[in-house]
Design an enzyme around this catalytic site. Structure first.
Site, PDB file in Angstrom:
ATOM      1  N   SER A 139     -17.107 -60.096  37.682  1.00 48.40           N
ATOM      2  CA  SER A 139     -16.627 -61.454  37.960  1.00 48.40           C
ATOM      3  C   SER A 139     -17.801 -62.413  37.815  1.00 48.40           C
ATOM      4  CB  SER A 139     -16.100 -61.517  39.397  1.00 48.40           C
ATOM      5  OG  SER A 139     -15.948 -62.848  39.832  1.00 48.40           O
ATOM      6  N   TYR A 152     -17.490 -59.217  48.298  1.00 53.14           N
ATOM      7  CA  TYR A 152     -16.976 -59.335  46.922  1.00 53.14           C
ATOM      8  C   TYR A 152     -18.123 -59.648  45.957  1.00 53.14           C
ATOM      9  CZ  TYR A 152     -13.900 -60.640  43.064  1.00 53.14           C
ATOM     10  OH  TYR A 152     -13.267 -60.695  41.835  1.00 53.14           O
TER      11      TYR A 152
END
Ligand SMILES: NC(=O)c1ccc[n+]([C@@H]2O[C@H](COP(=O)([O-])OP(=O)(O)OC[C@H]3O[C@@H](n4cnc5c(N)ncnc54)[C@H](OP(=O)(O)O)[C@@H]3O)[C@@H](O)[C@H]2O)c1
Length: 255
Positions: A139, A152
């Site tokens: 990401s 995350y």
């Protein structure tokens, strides 16, 4: 030539869009996820597009089961491309101060160990065949430490480095490794998060960009280009400046 593509997290979002894309190319697909009924619906859609499809309901955190199934599948149908896509997000809940511990652990177990559990069982076979391609879905959160999503961000930068290390190791053996760093993609994961979502794109558009990058065996497939570039620069700023500039960028996550 018919390619065999194994995709984890294929029951929705980006994984589903990738499955549908490769189904249009009439690939042989192995699709993994936990939700049997959503996975079966994706499989039907792919079969209607001309793909042959095998589905398997499995939690990527289960190392022993992943290893057994991935090896067994690869022995009968050698995998040309594996896409380690399954992922979770966690963060500061509405009204809370820090992400719940259980959610943070689940994120690291899924997004980091789940990626290893998907890829490691294939490496000996790919090395002996001297071919294969590996894609890891990271990401743009890998480039920037976001206060509301520590696990995350950590998980995504871990797999960015894991993939780049593997790429250098495996290139002389004829195996390609790419790390994919998407910006916001309109999926159920993005809907969990309350932030502004600049340059958000559809999962179909994201899948098309991923496929194009993989075709060129790009090291890092980061998009949209400007957002990824700005995020990388932002992540490189000195701590005090970076924190001041991003102080308005806070969000909550429905864990
Ligand atoms: N959406 C974004 O803005 C965005 C941006 C950058 C990166 N990403 C990354 O893109 C990937 C796909 O996310 P998405 O946006 O498409 O979200 P999504 O629609 O929520 O899809 C996540 C997929 O991962 C699977 N999954 C989650 N935990 C699993 C587990 N323990 N075992 C097996 N499968 C599991 C889910 O399957 P089940 O529901 O069947 O369990 C689902 O198919 C993730 O790695 C995510 O971090 C997303």
């Amino acid at each position: 030539m018919t390619r065999t593509v194994l995709i984890t997290g294929a029951s929705s979002g980006i994984g589903k869009a990738l499955a549908v894309h490769y189904a249009r190319e009439r690939a042989r697909l192995a699709l993994l996820g936990r939700d049997q009924s959503r996975l079966a619906m994706v499989a039907d859609e792919c079969r209607n597009l001309g793909a042959s499809v095998e589905i398997h309901t499995l939690d990527v955190r289960n190392r022993a089961e992943m290893s057994a199934w991935v090896r067994e599948f690869d022995e009968k149908t050698p995998v040309d491309l594996v896409i380690a896509n399954a992922g979770l997000m966690a963060g500061t809940p509405p009204g809370g101060e820090i992400e719940p511990a259980d959610a943070g652990y689940a994120v690291v177990e899924t997004n980091v160990l789940g990626v290893l559990n998907t890829i490691q069982p294939l490496l000996p076979a790919m090395l002996s065949r001297r071919k294969g391609q590996i894609a890891i879905i990271s990401s743009i959160a890998a480039f920037i430490p976001l206060p509301d999503s520590p696990s995350y961000c950590a998980s995504k930068s871990a797999v960015l480095y894991y993939g780049q290390s593997l790429r250098a190791l495996l290139a002389p053996h004829g195996i390609g490794v790419s790390v994919v760093c998407p910006g916001y993609v309109s999926t159920s994961m993005a809907a969990q998060e309350s932030s502004r979502k600049p340059f958000m794109m559809s999962s179909e558009k994201a899948a098309a960009l991923i496929v194009a990058g993989l075709r060129r065996n790009r090291a890092v497939i980061a998009f949209p280009f400007f957002f990824a570039f700005a995020t990388k620069l932002h992540g490189l700023l000195p701590d005090g400046i970076r924190r001041r500039l991003s102080s308005g960028y806070r969000f909550t996550v429905e864990n």
